[in-house]
Design an enzyme around this catalytic site. Sequence first.
Site, PDB file in Angstrom:
ATOM      1  N   LYS A   1      36.760  83.318  -0.237  1.00  0.00           N
ATOM      2  CA  LYS A   1      35.538  82.517  -0.353  1.00  0.00           C
ATOM      3  C   LYS A   1      35.410  81.610   0.865  1.00  0.00           C
ATOM      4  CE  LYS A   1      33.237  79.404  -3.658  1.00  0.00           C
ATOM      5  NZ  LYS A   1      33.367  78.690  -4.947  1.00  0.00           N
TER       6      LYS A   1
ATOM      7  N   SER B   1      29.617  79.627  -8.283  1.00  0.00           N
ATOM      8  CA  SER B   1      29.299  79.652  -6.877  1.00  0.00           C
ATOM      9  C   SER B   1      30.055  80.725  -6.083  1.00  0.00           C
ATOM     10  CB  SER B   1      29.615  78.286  -6.261  1.00  0.00           C
ATOM     11  OG  SER B   1      30.999  78.022  -6.306  1.00  0.00           O
TER      12      SER B   1
ATOM     13  N   SER C   1      32.879  78.372 -11.484  1.00  0.00           N
ATOM     14  CA  SER C   1      32.500  79.194 -10.328  1.00  0.00           C
ATOM     15  C   SER C   1      33.327  80.432 -10.064  1.00  0.00           C
ATOM     16  CB  SER C   1      32.491  78.344  -9.067  1.00  0.00           C
ATOM     17  OG  SER C   1      31.289  77.645  -9.000  1.00  0.00           O
TER      18      SER C   1
HETATM   19  N1  GLN Z   1      27.832  75.572 -11.488  1.00  0.00           N
HETATM   20  C1  GLN Z   1      28.610  74.390 -11.386  1.00  0.00           C
HETATM   21  C2  GLN Z   1      28.013  73.470 -10.357  1.00  0.00           C
HETATM   22  O1  GLN Z   1      26.985  73.757  -9.864  1.00  0.00           O
HETATM   23  C3  GLN Z   1      30.030  74.734 -11.073  1.00  0.00           C
HETATM   24  C4  GLN Z   1      30.260  75.083  -9.655  1.00  0.00           C
HETATM   25  C5  GLN Z   1      31.705  75.358  -9.359  1.00  0.00           C
HETATM   26  O2  GLN Z   1      32.512  75.637 -10.241  1.00  0.00           O
HETATM   27  N2  GLN Z   1      32.059  75.219  -8.089  1.00  0.00           N
HETATM   28  O3  GLN Z   1      28.513  72.451 -10.051  1.00  0.00           O
END
Ligand code: GLN
Length: 484
Positions: free
Chosen positions: A78, A153, A177
């Site tokens: 990532k 994400s 994410s």
């Molecule tokens: N969807 C969540 C956010 O927008 C989690 C994102 C994540 O786990 N990095 O913060």
Amino acid sequence: MDIHQFTISQLAEQLTARRLSSREATEAVLDRIEATGERVNAYITVDREGALAAAEAADRRLATGGAPPLCGVPVAIKDLLCTKGVRTTGGSEILENFVPPYSATVVEKLQQAGAVLVGKTTMDEFAMGSSNEHCALAVPRNPWNLDYICGGSSGGSAAAVAADQCMAALGTDTGGSIRQPASNCGVVGVKPTYGRVSRYGVLAFASSLDQVGPLTKDVRDAALLLNAICGHDPRDSTSVHEPVPDFTAELGCGLAGLRFGLPREYFEVGLDEDVKKAVMAAIGQLEEAGAEVREISLPRTEYGVAAYYLIAPAEASSNLSRYDGVRYGYRDQDAQDLLEMYRRSRSRGFGREVKRRIIIGTYALSSGYYDAFYRKASQVRALIIEDYRRALQECDVIISPVTPTPAWPLGSKSDPLSMYLTDILTIPTNLAGLPGMSLPCGFSHNGLPIGLQLQAGHFREDLLLRAAATIEERLGFAGRRPRL
Ligand code: GLN
């Protein structure tokens, strides 16, 4: 079966038997990226030269015998994880040309194990998002249906694994994410216990929640990657001195003695019918396999989203203050003085969602509001931890959906609140620092993957993997890949 379709274990077998070289495997993966990359858009950067050089080094090591299982295996990272000499953007324009002078500990560990890093996968900017549409550099498409989101994400990592554009990938999970895109793309994703894996060299979003973990084609591969990345790191003061077991050791041990808990509240959040059906079918399989499944309660589940969307932005507002146009990344060239330079660099460098979080977080921490928002959210967090403590006395593994719905069409969710609400079933795990995972358990009526979420007590990734391996075997979804 084509080479790019191999799992880590299948490839490792070929490599150690010298029936295949890492160079051949890496070329097969790079060819696959070339053939399908434009449609899926999972990568921000593909490091062809670096990958081929690493593959040749791996081949030399494999020739001497006794190489670890990841040696010579092409993996993706990532783009939130620093890679020395390879551009690391965090999915943001502000870091579009940032080349880190050092690597994250997890990246070093993979390299020491001989893994071949093929490239950096796309993601929501600074890991803020649930669909991977908030990215300044590349919005990925779901390999099962190119008009749908991958989830976020870590959407690029999930899509790259699902599309066979790498054998496995690393992602990060702050509020879902890893699990959420894994669920949407039909792959396995594990969010380890907070502290299990070093965060050194991971661009920080919310430091009390962030955790690195694997996205893989099956459960065994997730165990293999966890073996390589877990463990204490003196450079991350929140990583723990907890012994790391061999996570593959108990994969075949079945379900004997494991108690499963079904949290009532997770089924009261307006679940999509297909999700409910797939999850209930998986639970039926568990019962048939002789597992004990009982209803449990996590009564404060519904407050998780509200608490998280104060705590995470508060931490982000502090973490992201380092991007000031001076030390890293984009600097506005037209400003007349220092303050204007800060303002213009940050205004232009950050995207809308990131700015929204910085504003919310700064507000929540500001004097006079701290008690009403940040402190209150922390108190709710403590109550959620208490819920889990009680629930985990009645069961060993908590089983549930990952998300209320399968993936949705790209561009169809525009208001932030409805996006935030999709995290309702994954956020509590992070607030409590527990391990959680997603594994494929079915498909929607229109052919999109649906994931099953498992959660367990701190440092009990072994239980998650043991349960997941049995469920995976009974459901038979591992190995199902989209046609591209
Ligand atoms: N969807 C969540 C956010 O927008 C989690 C994102 C994540 O786990 N990095 O913060």
